[in-house]
Design a protein around this motif. Structure first.
Motif, mmCIF file in Angstrom:
data_model
loop_
_atom_site.group_PDB
_atom_site.id
_atom_site.type_symbol
_atom_site.label_atom_id
_atom_site.label_comp_id
_atom_site.label_asym_id
_atom_site.label_seq_id
_atom_site.Cartn_x
_atom_site.Cartn_y
_atom_site.Cartn_z
ATOM 1 N N MET A 1 -31.165 16.198 -3.598
ATOM 2 C CA MET A 1 -32.380 16.196 -4.416
ATOM 3 C C MET A 1 -33.467 15.222 -3.949
ATOM 4 N N HIS A 2 -33.365 14.700 -2.757
ATOM 5 C CA HIS A 2 -34.275 13.623 -2.347
ATOM 6 C C HIS A 2 -35.391 14.082 -1.399
ATOM 7 N N GLU A 3 -35.438 15.344 -1.044
ATOM 8 C CA GLU A 3 -36.296 15.784 0.051
ATOM 9 C C GLU A 3 -37.600 16.452 -0.399
ATOM 10 N N SER A 4 -37.881 16.457 -1.668
ATOM 11 C CA SER A 4 -39.106 17.129 -2.122
ATOM 12 C C SER A 4 -40.345 16.387 -1.619
ATOM 13 N N TYR A 5 -41.425 17.127 -1.469
ATOM 14 C CA TYR A 5 -42.675 16.497 -1.019
ATOM 15 C C TYR A 5 -43.870 17.274 -1.550
ATOM 16 N N PHE A 6 -45.020 16.598 -1.502
ATOM 17 C CA PHE A 6 -46.286 17.152 -1.984
ATOM 18 C C PHE A 6 -47.375 16.803 -0.975
ATOM 19 N N GLU A 7 -48.251 17.748 -0.732
ATOM 20 C CA GLU A 7 -49.426 17.462 0.088
ATOM 21 C C GLU A 7 -50.672 17.670 -0.773
ATOM 22 N N ILE A 8 -51.559 16.684 -0.736
ATOM 23 C CA ILE A 8 -52.813 16.727 -1.477
ATOM 24 C C ILE A 8 -53.945 16.778 -0.469
ATOM 25 N N VAL A 9 -54.896 17.680 -0.678
ATOM 26 C CA VAL A 9 -55.996 17.858 0.263
ATOM 27 C C VAL A 9 -57.334 17.628 -0.430
ATOM 28 N N ASN A 10 -58.275 17.079 0.315
ATOM 29 C CA ASN A 10 -59.659 16.977 -0.139
ATOM 30 C C ASN A 10 -60.345 18.282 0.223
ATOM 31 N N ASN A 11 -60.528 19.141 -0.756
ATOM 32 C CA ASN A 11 -61.086 20.476 -0.511
ATOM 33 C C ASN A 11 -62.601 20.500 -0.672
ATOM 34 N N SER A 12 -63.213 19.331 -0.808
ATOM 35 C CA SER A 12 -64.660 19.246 -0.978
ATOM 36 C C SER A 12 -65.320 18.870 0.347
ATOM 37 N N ASP A 13 -66.627 18.737 0.316
ATOM 38 C CA ASP A 13 -67.388 18.346 1.503
ATOM 39 C C ASP A 13 -67.850 16.899 1.431
ATOM 40 N N ASN B 1 -36.177 10.867 7.476
ATOM 41 C CA ASN B 1 -35.823 12.131 8.110
ATOM 42 C C ASN B 1 -34.577 12.677 7.420
ATOM 43 N N HIS B 2 -34.766 13.675 6.587
ATOM 44 C CA HIS B 2 -33.651 14.198 5.790
ATOM 45 C C HIS B 2 -32.703 15.061 6.616
ATOM 46 N N LYS B 3 -33.100 15.414 7.822
ATOM 47 C CA LYS B 3 -32.167 16.112 8.705
ATOM 48 C C LYS B 3 -31.006 15.210 9.099
ATOM 49 N N LEU B 4 -31.209 13.903 8.991
ATOM 50 C CA LEU B 4 -30.177 12.934 9.393
ATOM 51 C C LEU B 4 -29.479 12.312 8.195
ATOM 52 N N ALA B 5 -29.646 12.917 7.026
ATOM 53 C CA ALA B 5 -29.096 12.318 5.800
ATOM 54 C C ALA B 5 -27.580 12.393 5.721
ATOM 55 N N GLN C 1 -21.302 17.084 9.061
ATOM 56 C CA GLN C 1 -22.185 17.676 8.054
ATOM 57 C C GLN C 1 -23.603 17.922 8.573
ATOM 58 N N ALA C 2 -23.834 17.655 9.844
ATOM 59 C CA ALA C 2 -25.187 17.754 10.394
ATOM 60 C C ALA C 2 -25.812 19.122 10.148
ATOM 61 N N ALA C 3 -25.024 20.170 10.301
ATOM 62 C CA ALA C 3 -25.560 21.526 10.130
ATOM 63 C C ALA C 3 -26.028 21.768 8.704
ATOM 64 N N ASP C 4 -25.393 21.105 7.731
ATOM 65 C CA ASP C 4 -25.768 21.292 6.326
ATOM 66 C C ASP C 4 -27.160 20.746 6.029
ATOM 67 N N TYR C 5 -27.591 19.762 6.819
ATOM 68 C CA TYR C 5 -28.887 19.119 6.580
ATOM 69 C C TYR C 5 -29.969 19.585 7.563
ATOM 70 N N ALA C 6 -29.615 20.510 8.444
ATOM 71 C CA ALA C 6 -30.537 20.901 9.515
ATOM 72 C C ALA C 6 -31.829 21.523 8.982
ATOM 73 N N SER C 7 -31.771 22.149 7.802
ATOM 74 C CA SER C 7 -32.957 22.803 7.247
ATOM 75 C C SER C 7 -33.831 21.858 6.437
ATOM 76 N N CYS C 8 -33.363 20.632 6.224
ATOM 77 C CA CYS C 8 -34.138 19.669 5.442
ATOM 78 C C CYS C 8 -35.346 19.182 6.240
ATOM 79 N N PRO C 9 -36.400 18.768 5.591
ATOM 80 C CA PRO C 9 -37.604 18.330 6.303
ATOM 81 C C PRO C 9 -37.480 16.899 6.825
ATOM 82 N N ASP C 10 -38.214 16.625 7.874
ATOM 83 C CA ASP C 10 -38.363 15.262 8.378
ATOM 84 C C ASP C 10 -39.598 14.664 7.709
ATOM 85 N N LEU C 11 -39.389 13.719 6.811
ATOM 86 C CA LEU C 11 -40.487 13.088 6.070
ATOM 87 C C LEU C 11 -40.671 11.627 6.474
#
Length: 405
Positions: free
Chosen positions: A141-153, A218-222, A229-239
């Motif tokens: 449950m530790h790999e969630s993330y959010f990206e916030i963008v400045n969509n203005s000029d 890097n959650h791939k190395l968690a 167990q490396a294969a179990d974490y291979a799909s996790c993101p590197d944050l």
């Protein structure tokens, strides 16, 4: 201190030689006459003059544009004769995404008064670009993330921007909606966090985004020492390159990684070990308080904290955030259900978006409507079902390079 303006006030700035349109007497071309332009404005009926800030007057001709900051004094502008477009813009102080705008044209060949009728326009400058909450490895449950963008000029500032996660994912009205508090969003099922800063410490340039990780590693190395167990974490993101992290300093089991931390302004469950958990669905909010109000001070107000209405229970309190402070809201619900009851008012999110299957290693990403000089612009109609794409690969920190059909 917030500037105050008359409801139908006269607004102007004295002409100066440095103003592109203004010709002082010694600079006038022979035969070119100047006249006085008096600009007034009219506010929408639901906007009080004392609740208006950042008023600007934009004067445009066929060759030039010039912008003046406005004050409350009724003054005149002396301009060379000609045709002008007169635009007035402003901001409603206590509504996060409410702006004011109006324009008119004027032929200036005699001293001329003009009135600009302002309309309220709802637009969000800072919005969610990407949300990953569905997980990649079962029960991790530790790999969630959010990206916030400045969509203005224009440059925006992250200082004191609030990130929170009302529960959402509901099939019937929640307790607040059922008891007449539809415009209040109950937050803190875990924690409410905010960016630090004093107002202008953390600028975000137009088109730029920031990556916020629950845990900036890097959650791939968690899997740690157990390489099996490396294969179990291979799909996790590197944050590990996240710009910010949500470190829950009240929980002794949370790890503080290298990224700078958002600050916790409220929590109601000291055992919650991560922010915004909800692999089968959750709602998320970006909120901005009125200028001068710090998130910690808001959270400390008695009026900002409520127990669940319609019950006598006082076991858990919630930080409530009014709709008018919301910059962006995304209602993500269980993809396995067709019976979803909206978490937000239509003005914040008209229709929620189905989430991705649990532990699918997929995220939702906002649609790109156009790309100019390499910069994507993102769709924002306050309708997540239309604005977001499901089943997107986990590419934290990357910028889309093509327009979405």
């Amino acid at each position: 201190m917030r500037k105050k303006f008359l409801k139908n006030g006269v607004i102007a700035m004295m002409a100066v030689c440095g103003l592109a349109f203004v010709s002082c007497s010694e600079d006038n071309d022979e035969g070119m006459k100047s006249y006085k332009l008096t600009v007034s404005y009219s506010l929408p009926s639901d906007v009080e003059a004392s609740n208006v800030e950042e008023l600007k007057l934009i004067l445009g001709s066929t060759t030039k544009n010039d912008t003046l900051s406005l004050d409350a004094n009724p003054k005149e502008i002396e301009l060379p004769q000609g045709q002008y477009k007169v635009t007035v813009t402003g901001k409603v102080a206590d509504e996060a995404k409410a702006y004011l705008s109006g324009s008119t044209s004027v032929d200036l060949y005699v001293n001329t008064p003009v009135t600009v009728n302002l309309q309220k326009v709802m637009q969000s400058s800072l919005i969610f670009k990407t949300i990953h909450n569905s997980g990649s490895k079962q029960y991790y449950m530790h790999e969630s993330y959010f990206e916030i963008v400045n969509n203005s000029d224009e440059v925006q500032y992250l200082d004191n921007l609030i990130l929170t996660a009302p529960t959402g994912n509901q099939q019937t009205a929640n307790a607040w909606q059922a008891n007449g508090y539809e415009d209040l969003y109950a937050c803190g099922q875990g924690s409410v966090v905010a960016f630090p800063g004093n107002g202008h410490d953390y600028p975000l340039q137009p088109g730029e985004s920031v990556l916020i990780a629950n845990d900036a590693t890097n959650h791939k190395l968690a899997y740690g020492e157990d390489a099996s167990q490396a294969a179990d974490y291979a799909s996790c993101p590197d944050l590990s390159n996240a710009d910010w992290e949500i470190y829950l300093d009240y929980n002794a089991n949370d790890v503080d990684y290298a990224a700078p931390n958002l600050k916790t302004i409220f929590y109601n469950n000291q055992y919650m070990f991560a922010f915004g958990l909800g692999v089968s669905g959750r709602s998320y909010v970006l909120a901005k308080l009125p200028e001068g109000m710090m998130p910690e001070a808001y959270a400390a107000l008695e009026s900002s904290v409520m127990y669940e209405p319609g019950t006598s229970s006082t076991s858990m309190s919630y930080l409530v955030i009014p709709s008018k402070y919301v910059l962006d809201a995304v209602d993500i619900y269980d993809p396995e259900t067709e019976n979803h009851y909206p978490t937000f008012l239509p003005q914040d999110d008209a229709t929620g978006v189905k989430g991705n299957p649990m532990y699918s290693a997929k995220c939702i990403r906002r649609k790109v409507t156009k790309i100019e000089n390499g910069r994507p612009y993102y769709q924002d109609t306050n309708n997540s079902a239309a604005d977001f794409l499901r089943d997107q690969p986990l590419t934290p920190g990357e910028t889309p390079t093509s327009v979405d059909e």
